[in-house]
Design a protein around this motif. Structure first.
Motif, PDB file in Angstrom:
ATOM      1  N   ALA A 225       0.835  -1.205   0.000  1.00 43.29           N
ATOM      2  CA  ALA A 225       0.000   0.000   0.000  1.00 43.29           C
ATOM      3  C   ALA A 225       0.868   1.252   0.000  1.00 43.29           C
ATOM      4  O   ALA A 225       0.588   2.222  -0.716  1.00 43.29           O
ATOM      5  N   ALA A 226       1.941   1.245   0.791  1.00 46.18           N
ATOM      6  CA  ALA A 226       2.835   2.402   0.843  1.00 46.18           C
ATOM      7  C   ALA A 226       3.471   2.655  -0.517  1.00 46.18           C
ATOM      8  O   ALA A 226       3.564   3.802  -0.972  1.00 46.18           O
ATOM      9  N   TYR A 229       0.825   4.157  -2.961  1.00 45.50           N
ATOM     10  CA  TYR A 229       0.498   5.555  -2.650  1.00 45.50           C
ATOM     11  C   TYR A 229       1.669   6.479  -2.960  1.00 45.50           C
ATOM     12  O   TYR A 229       1.474   7.606  -3.444  1.00 45.50           O
ATOM     13  N   ARG A 232       2.093   6.835  -6.856  1.00 42.67           N
ATOM     14  CA  ARG A 232       1.032   7.655  -7.458  1.00 42.67           C
ATOM     15  C   ARG A 232       1.325   9.150  -7.330  1.00 42.67           C
ATOM     16  O   ARG A 232       0.723   9.960  -8.033  1.00 42.67           O
ATOM     17  N   GLY A 500      -4.108   0.419   5.461  1.00 43.35           N
ATOM     18  CA  GLY A 500      -4.389   1.818   5.789  1.00 43.35           C
ATOM     19  C   GLY A 500      -3.180   2.508   6.381  1.00 43.35           C
ATOM     20  O   GLY A 500      -2.867   3.661   6.041  1.00 43.35           O
ATOM     21  N   SER A 503      -0.643   3.309   3.697  1.00 48.11           N
ATOM     22  CA  SER A 503      -1.055   4.482   2.925  1.00 48.11           C
ATOM     23  C   SER A 503      -0.772   5.758   3.704  1.00 48.11           C
ATOM     24  O   SER A 503      -0.275   6.749   3.143  1.00 48.11           O
ATOM     25  N   THR A 504      -1.076   5.739   4.995  1.00 44.72           N
ATOM     26  CA  THR A 504      -0.798   6.896   5.847  1.00 44.72           C
ATOM     27  C   THR A 504       0.689   7.215   5.862  1.00 44.72           C
ATOM     28  O   THR A 504       1.102   8.377   5.729  1.00 44.72           O
ATOM     29  N   LEU A 507       1.786   8.878   2.555  1.00 48.13           N
ATOM     30  CA  LEU A 507       1.359  10.277   2.471  1.00 48.13           C
ATOM     31  C   LEU A 507       2.180  11.151   3.410  1.00 48.13           C
ATOM     32  O   LEU A 507       2.538  12.288   3.077  1.00 48.13           O
TER      33      LEU A 507
END
Length: 527
Positions: A225-226, A229, A232, A500, A503-504, A507
């Motif tokens: 996920a990291a 993100y 992207r 999650g 992803s955090t 970001l």
């Protein structure tokens, strides 16, 4: 043998077969042979390019070979490859039939360049979710290089051979009659053992890489996920993973991944990697991190790898996950894979008709005991606490089984064996202090997880449990270093939570780059 829904699906796959192949069977008068005969006849009826031959040229029965006619390319199965191995069967049919394996050309060339004769035997079980990766890797290698031969053997069906070779864990791999390795293996891992110069070449290549904007360490759900993100955002992203998929690869049924009512760990791991590969992420697999170097005067954090290379990045996301916790009692290490096991789905069938113990009374332990009770003669479940901690519905199911004994307030103090395999377990009653020896042949350890953070001690803040201390943005005690997933202080270790958190962290890393050493121009434009 093939049900009505499976036949049209398989027939559609077999349209990809371009070279004529033969299914050459060796059978006896057993029920298993009759089942295999029916399966092979069904498969042959679905394609005009497949011929079924009953030859009885193999001592293992039931077994069969998939042979490309007019060549020495073949793949063998001893048993009936259904269950988790049905995908291995389909891929073998396609690849022997001329459909190219999905392996990078550089890796295929490395396989072709191997010199010598390599005869692999892999013992597996049909309920093992780790076995297909190994079997599919060796099958593909045997199609690419005819000097490599491979047979996948169902250990539950060839119990005598399993006993004679002392096999108590799957997958177990033999090369030219000698033990080669155990556990899930990819093509790259197998090559690394066969081609001794591969690691040095990989290290040299890694040393030449430019600094990343974000470097993710770990390829589980949090790491994937990291990476997605971060990529992207248009910044230079790399991911270094010891094995892509992480602990998910060892997970059987997944029923709480929101929007997906049911999946299995290996399938999810493949999907994670495929999603990451849709972006410009530099994936560096089979890379184990050994040291973290805080940012120096150049603003770059360093991640040192086991092979000696060091990767550098403006920011790092640690997502190294966790592994099964061990008992740490005498005899456990001595009898690992010789009766001490950590995956009941994988190794359970090898203990058919035997007596085993499960250590741990949480959900994983109780689920393991329930599954094993349908295979083995007797299960003793040992829980350290005064009561089981599993969900009540699982406890009710467990207590309804006639071949299960439950011990609470039990402390496992020693695993016993005869020098070759497990033959007993010593359990101390924590109330009375008395010790009891239980005669058995298998011990399945299910006592939770241990974070993979030993390599970080002394570099950043860890909790008393060894977890990476993070704040609500995923930041660690080191500037520019973030963390996510089961290796951290996040209170609940779940796949969806790890995603999650990954992803955090990505970001947050991007925000850090903007506020400090800004990333590349195109990243600023994308933001």
């Amino acid at each position: 043998m093939l049900d009505a829904s499976l036949r049209p699906q398989l027939q559609a796959y077999l349209e990809k077969v371009t070279q004529p192949i033969q299914l050459i069977a060796s059978l006896d008068d057993s029920d298993a042979s009759r089942e295999l005969d029916a399966l092979l006849r069904d498969i042959a009826s679905l394609s005009e390019r497949i011929e079924y031959v009953h030859a009885d040229d193999d001592a293992r029965r039931p077994s069969f070979a998939i042979v490309r006619k007019g060549t020495d390319i073949d793949v063998r199965f001893a048993g009936i490859p259904m269950g988790h191995e049905f995908t291995s069967l389909v891929l073998a049919l396609l690849q022997v039939g001329g459909h190219p394996p999905k392996i990078d050309e550089s890796v295929q060339n490395q396989i072709r360049d191997l010199e010598g004769t390599f005869r692999f035997e892999t013992f597996m079980s049909l309920s093992c979710q780790s076995c297909p990766d190994t079997i599919q890797a060796l099958n593909a290698m045997s199609v690419i290089n005819p000097n490599i031969k491979h047979v996948a053997i169902d250990g539950a069906l060839f119990q005598g051979e399993v006993e004679a070779r002392g096999i108590m864990s799957v997958p177990t791999i033999f090369l030219n009659g000698e033990h080669f390795d155990q556990g899930r293996m990819t093509v790259e891992q197998i090559l690394a053992k066969l081609d001794t110069g591969a690691a040095a070449r990989a290290a040299d290549e890694l040393k030449t890489k430019e600094a990343f904007d974000v470097l993710v360490v770990g390829g589980g759900p949090a790491g994937a996920a990291a990476a997605v993100y971060a990529a992207r955002k248009g910044i230079r992203t790399g991911i270094a993973a010891e094995r892509f998929g992480g602990q998910v690869l060892d997970t059987m049924a997944i029923e709480n991944f929101v929007s997906v009512s049911y999946t299995e760990g290996p399938k999810l791991a493949v999907a994670l990697e495929q999603h990451v590969r849709e972006y410009e992420v530099d994936i560096m697999n089979l890379q184990r991190a050994t040291k973290l170097h805080p940012a120096g005067h150049d603003g770059l954090v360093g991640v040192e790898l086991e092979n000696g290379a060091t990767l550098r990045s403006k920011s790092v996301i640690l997502s190294t996950g966790a592994r099964w916790r061990q008992l740490n009692v005498p005899g456990e290490k001595d009898y690992a894979n010789k009766g001490v096991a950590y995956c009941p789905h994988c190794d359970g069938p090898l203990f058919k008709g035997k007596r085993v113990a499960v250590i741990g009374g949480g959900n994983s332990g109780v689920e393991a005991a329930i599954d094993l009770a349908g295979i083995v003669a007797h299960v003793t479940l040992v829980e350290f606490d005064t009561q089981l901690r599993a969900d009540e519905v699982l406890q009710r199911k467990l207590r309804s089984l006639p071949n299960v004994e439950i011990i609470v307030s039990g402390q496992t103090t020693e695993v016993l064996g005869d020098g070759q395999k497990v033959n007993g377990l010593v359990v101390k009653d924590r109330v009375s202090g008395t010790a009891r020896t239980i005669e058995l042949e298998g011990v399945f350890v299910q006592i939770g997880l241990l974070p993979n953070t030993e390599w970080l001690r002394g570099t950043l803040d860890l909790s008393k449990h060894g977890e990476i201390v993070i704040d609500d943005r995923g930041a660690t005690s080191l500037p520019g270093v973030f963390a996510a997933g089961d290796a951290t202080t996040v209170p609940y270790k779940q796949i969806v939570i790890a995603m999650g958190a990954g992803s955090t962290a990505a970001l947050s890393a991007f925000d850090h780059l903007i506020r400090s050493s800004a990333p590349a121009d195109e990243a600023r434009a994308a933001a």
